[in-house]
Scaffold this motif. Structure first.
Motif, mmCIF file in Angstrom:
data_model
loop_
_atom_site.group_PDB
_atom_site.id
_atom_site.type_symbol
_atom_site.label_atom_id
_atom_site.label_comp_id
_atom_site.label_asym_id
_atom_site.label_seq_id
_atom_site.Cartn_x
_atom_site.Cartn_y
_atom_site.Cartn_z
ATOM 1 N N TYR A 81 0.840 -1.205 0.000
ATOM 2 C CA TYR A 81 0.000 0.000 0.000
ATOM 3 C C TYR A 81 0.875 1.255 0.000
ATOM 4 O O TYR A 81 0.560 2.247 -0.657
ATOM 5 N N ALA A 340 -7.919 3.983 -7.633
ATOM 6 C CA ALA A 340 -9.022 3.040 -7.419
ATOM 7 C C ALA A 340 -8.492 1.732 -6.825
ATOM 8 O O ALA A 340 -9.080 1.178 -5.891
ATOM 9 N N VAL A 341 -7.353 1.262 -7.349
ATOM 10 C CA VAL A 341 -6.754 0.017 -6.834
ATOM 11 C C VAL A 341 -6.380 0.205 -5.362
ATOM 12 O O VAL A 341 -6.664 -0.653 -4.512
ATOM 13 N N ILE A 343 -7.519 2.427 -3.102
ATOM 14 C CA ILE A 343 -8.673 2.604 -2.204
ATOM 15 C C ILE A 343 -9.420 1.273 -2.029
ATOM 16 O O ILE A 343 -9.746 0.874 -0.913
ATOM 17 N N SER A 344 -9.651 0.563 -3.160
ATOM 18 C CA SER A 344 -10.427 -0.680 -3.028
ATOM 19 C C SER A 344 -9.630 -1.739 -2.270
ATOM 20 O O SER A 344 -10.192 -2.471 -1.454
ATOM 21 N N SER A 345 -8.305 -1.794 -2.507
ATOM 22 C CA SER A 345 -7.536 -2.824 -1.786
ATOM 23 C C SER A 345 -7.457 -2.493 -0.296
ATOM 24 O O SER A 345 -7.438 -3.397 0.541
ATOM 25 N N ALA A 347 -9.870 -0.987 1.277
ATOM 26 C CA ALA A 347 -11.222 -1.248 1.787
ATOM 27 C C ALA A 347 -11.442 -2.732 2.061
ATOM 28 O O ALA A 347 -12.133 -3.097 3.011
ATOM 29 N N ILE A 348 -10.838 -3.596 1.220
ATOM 30 C CA ILE A 348 -11.069 -5.042 1.412
ATOM 31 C C ILE A 348 -9.884 -5.717 2.118
ATOM 32 O O ILE A 348 -9.764 -6.936 2.121
#
Ligand code: SF4
Ligand code: SF4
Length: 460
Positions: A81, A340-341, A343-345, A347-348
């Motif tokens: 990250y 997007a990658v 934020i989504s990674s 988030a999950i």
């Protein structure tokens, strides 16, 4: 090559740098620069004092290998990250450079921000450009000594405070403060406070524009991101030339002059000491001080503002401005995808890690009526800020069972190691088979993670 030509060609390489005394300037961009300075220094100096859920909000705890960023705790496994974040920052820099030139250099780069702060102290003690030049040329007197000592005192204090704040991002600031007050700072903390303080003092107090001109790699390659639609700070040659002095009431057109009155104010305010009227130069850090200075001059002589302004090469040639062009589209597409990658990674992101390590010493053991036994070591990393109760189960072979405890608790932000045994009936434990360990939180927090491994038995 004769002597004169050699001097002309190479002499400047060996000449010591002339000290630059930038004149103070007021105006829209100077205000913006000062606001950026207060905002960014405020964030930097205030950052370590913020708290979040009872601990320092931003702390890069290297010995524990954990980075705390408000509610987020990054473990070594999460460094992807940080890498993504750095890539997003780099692409953002390229994107904004393609759009608006060296915005970063002029308003947000630490070198610019600290140089602005150091210059502000210098001006407050020694006065503006003229007074500083005079003071430096004057013989040493008690007054000169007092001014120079006061300046050095504030510069060194600010540098040490900067070093202390920097280390405060790596060692909890309250602990560091207590260590400093009790004169028990560790050797590494002491070294980094002095090192970072010295770097600040040297770069912002003395090196200044030379860092931008000779040390910064970005200054060298940023022009490769420019195109004819990039906003740059530029002197309108068509309007300004031929330059020359004139009486205020004189009509420049009748005198055959352009709007530049050749007052050199744009040069005097320039922190890198260049003359923007010679065209775009790599030394220009796009601080816009020359725009403010020239606008003030234009106001005084009652000519329209904007002889020096933000403009694009195409706009100067009356070819319009194109925001959407291949370069900006490619940068924005990459930026949007990476953001997007990221934020989504995030988030999950799993709040727990389950590692299953097979016992390598014994392939399997026959334990009589209980069947075939395999040994494993589980490593459970609870990344959350609170402790959790977990239940462990195993599946994948008919009759497979855990022989060890299946319920346990893992403390907040800690690693729990659990050796376990798993058995399966003889008739089903043939060869190597895939099995799944499932770890579920038993406290209603909804955490569940599955990790695969292999179960070994006799081949026949
Ligand atoms: S030329 Fe103008 S914008 Fe560039 S560094 Fe000098 S003052 Fe700043
Ligand atoms: S400040 Fe404006 S008028 Fe004065 S020399 Fe520079 S460009 Fe010319």
């Amino acid at each position: 090559m004769n002597e004169k030509t050699a001097d002309e060609a190479y002499g400047y390489l060996y000449r010591s740098e002339d000290k630059i005394y930038p004149r103070e300037v007021k105006g829209r961009f100077a205000t913006l620069r000062r606001l950026a300075m207060f905002l960014l220094l405020g964030i930097f100096y205030g950052g370590p004092w913020l708290t979040w859920e009872g601990r320092q909000a931003i702390l890069f705890d290297l010995p524990a290998r954990k980075f705390y960023i408000f509610g987020l705790t990054l473990w070594p496994q999460d460094f992807i990250y940080l890498a993504l974040l750095l890539i997003v920052a780099a692409i953002s820099l390229f994107f904004f450079t393609a759009l608006a030139g060296r915005l970063w250099c002029g308003f947000a780069c630490p070198q610019t921000v600290w140089t602005e702060a150091f210059t502000w102290i210098e001006r407050a003690i020694e006065g503006d450009r003229g007074k500083r030049i005079k003071l430096d040329k004057a013989p040493w007197t008690a007054s000169k000594l007092a001014k120079k000592t006061a300046k050095q005192f504030f510069w060194i204090s600010l540098s040490l405070f900067t070093g202390y704040t920097f280390v405060g991002y790596f060692t909890a600031i309250h602990t560091l403060t207590a260590e400093i007050l009790s004169l028990s700072v560790g050797p590494w903390e002491g070294f980094w406070i002095l090192f970072y303080g010295f770097a600040t003092y040297g770069n912002a107090g003395f090196m200044r524009e030379q860092v931008c001109k000779y040390m910064c790699p970005y200054a060298r390659f940023q022009s490769s991101m420019f195109d004819s639609d990039t906003l740059i700070i530029t002197y309108d040659t068509e309007r300004g030339e031929p330059r020359g002095g004139r009486r205020r009431e004189a009509d420049p057109r009748k005198l055959g002059l352009g709007d530049c009155i050749d007052c050199t104010m744009c040069v005097q305010v320039c922190p890198t000491g260049i003359d923007i009227r010679k065209g775009l130069q790599y030394e220009c850090i796009a601080c816009a001080a020359c725009i403010d200075a020239c606008d003030q001059v234009m106001d005084k002589v009652q000519y329209p503002r904007g002889l020096i302004r933000y403009a694009t090469e195409n706009a100067l040639q009356k070819k319009g401005y194109h925001l959407l062009r291949p370069r900006t589209l490619v940068y924005s597409a990459i930026l949007a995808t990476l953001a997007a990658v990221l934020i989504s990674s995030l988030a999950i992101r799993e709040p727990v890690i389950l590692d299953v390590i097979r016992d390598r010493n014994t392939l399997y053991r026959d334990v009589g009526r209980r069947g075939i036994e395999n040994g494993y070591t589980l490593r459970i990393v609870n990344k959350e800020n609170e402790a959790h109760d977990y239940t462990l189960s195993v599946a994948g072979i008919e009759g497979i069972a855990l022989e060890s405890k299946s319920e346990f608790s893992v403390d907040a932000e800690s690693v729990f190691t659990l050796p376990i045994s798993v058995t399966a009936p003889h008739e089903y434990a043939i060869g190597g088979q895939k099995i799944e360990f499932r770890l579920e939180s038993a406290d209603g927090s909804g955490i569940a993670i599955v990790e695969e491994s292999r179960f070994r038995g006799p081949t026949t």
